[in-house]
Design an enzyme around this catalytic site. Structure first.
Site, PDB file in Angstrom:
ATOM      1  N   LYS A  57       0.847  -1.203   0.000  1.00 56.25           N
ATOM      2  CA  LYS A  57       0.000   0.000   0.000  1.00 56.25           C
ATOM      3  C   LYS A  57       0.880   1.250   0.000  1.00 56.25           C
ATOM      4  CE  LYS A  57      -3.726  -2.501   2.257  1.00 56.25           C
ATOM      5  NZ  LYS A  57      -4.440  -2.873   3.486  1.00 56.25           N
ATOM      6  N   GLN A 101      -4.269  -1.131   9.657  1.00 51.00           N
ATOM      7  CA  GLN A 101      -4.245  -2.503   9.139  1.00 51.00           C
ATOM      8  C   GLN A 101      -4.793  -3.486  10.171  1.00 51.00           C
ATOM      9  OE1 GLN A 101      -3.460  -3.236   6.002  1.00 51.00           O
ATOM     10  NE2 GLN A 101      -3.674  -5.448   6.233  1.00 51.00           N
ATOM     11  N   ASP A 124     -11.113   2.841   4.044  1.00 49.81           N
ATOM     12  CA  ASP A 124     -11.393   1.399   4.073  1.00 49.81           C
ATOM     13  C   ASP A 124     -12.893   1.125   3.967  1.00 49.81           C
ATOM     14  OD1 ASP A 124      -9.465  -0.617   4.191  1.00 49.81           O
ATOM     15  OD2 ASP A 124      -8.879  -0.098   6.231  1.00 49.81           O
TER      16      ASP A 124
END
Ligand code: GUN
Length: 303
Positions: A57, A101, A124
């Site tokens: 990412k 994460q 997200d």
């Protein structure tokens, strides 16, 4: 001898590369307006799989010209410290998107952390505000794997409108938001959606009725050829590492679909790796650019 048909391979690497290429223009346009899109990626602890994902990412941000803000916290980090960091990132105007994460260490509540992220920076799409907006058909951040599945279908020429989509798996990250996304009254959606799960009776009968079958239950090679209709479109969201003595590492990656057999029945299928996986990062970058554009528009509105 009859010649076996073989499915078209839906190439997620190629499609995600095209999406990222298009994004470069949007990023350049934002930079010309004096806004450099920024994504904060927070990693807690040293889960090896998470480290690989986070690295990818951050590297993609740099390749595209998105500012990457890295926060690596030790496994022993307290929930309070992580919540304080999120508060700081929520207020930082250089940060348009925040990604923490998952999974987090057990002593930290994932729910509390996800709910602490500002819905405007929730790239997200996991915050209950964005999940609720998705269900209501309102403008929102859609979580990246479902958005990636939709983009794969559309860019491959398989519009789900009017089709029977069967999703196997009902996770909060994939199954549930994907069902909400594809059943919307909207372009690129309008599907008839069935969601199957571990309590579904006679699952093969239902999966065989799918025009588009999406496997997202996290069980290696669960979807066998007898579960797939001839000519179906098959998306495989699974990423499972299984033992393989023929490999130097002793393992190999497989999806939730028994690829070799199913690809002889399907019209088109995504491989693992190289199918849905690369799309998740492309959608994360797309959401980050959207967050930056919205922030820039809000600033202009106030000026
Ligand atoms: N862990 C595995 N997939 C994801 C994802 O898409 N987002 C976050 N934040 N964590 C993950």
């Amino acid at each position: 001898m009859s010649k076996k048909r073989s499915a078209k391979i839906i190439d997620g690497k190629k499609i995600s590369a095209a999406i990222l290429q298009d994004l470069k223009e949007d990023i350049a346009a934002l930079r010309a307006r004096g806004v450099a899109p920024g994504l904060a990626v927070v990693l807690v602890g040293a889960n090896p799989a998470s480290e690989v994902y986070v690295k990818a990412k951050r590297r993609t941000c740099i390749d595209l010209g998105i500012e990457s803000f890295s926060h690596d916290l030790p496994e022993s980090c307290t929930e309070k410290r992580l919540l304080k960091l999120i508060e700081k990132l929520n207020e930082d105007p250089r940060v348009h998107g925040i990604l923490v994460q998952m999974p987090l260490p057990e002593h930290i509540s994932e729910k509390k952390v996800l709910e602490a992220i500002s819905p405007d920076k929730d790239v997200d799409g996991f915050h209950p505000v964005n999940v609720g907006r998705l269900l209501n058909g309102e403008e929102c951040f859609v979580s990246c794997t479902p958005a990636g599945c939709q983009a794969l279908l559309l860019r491959s020429g398989y519009d789900p409108a009017g089709k029977h989509v069967v999703i196997v798996g009902r996770s909060n990250i994939v199954g549930k938001p994907l069902a909400a996304l594809l059943m919307q009254k909207a372009n690129g959606a309008n599907a008839t959606v069935t969601v199957c799960h571990s309590h579904t009776r006679n699952i093969s009968k239902i999966t065989r009725e799918a025009d588009i079958l999406i496997a997202a239950m996290g069980r290696p090679e669960f979807v066998k050829p007898n579960m797939v209709r001839e000519g179906a479109i098959v998306l495989d969201v699974g990423v499972n590492r299984i033992p393989d003595a023929t490999k130097k590492s002793g393992t190999r990656l497989v999806g939730d679909v028994a690829f070799a057999g199913v690809s002889r029945k399907a019209r088109a299928i995504t491989p693992v790796p190289g199918g849905v996986g690369p799309m998740t990062i492309a959608m994360l970058m797309t959401n980050t650019v959207k967050a930056a554009r919205r922030a820039a528009d809000r600033k202009r509105g106030r000026a």
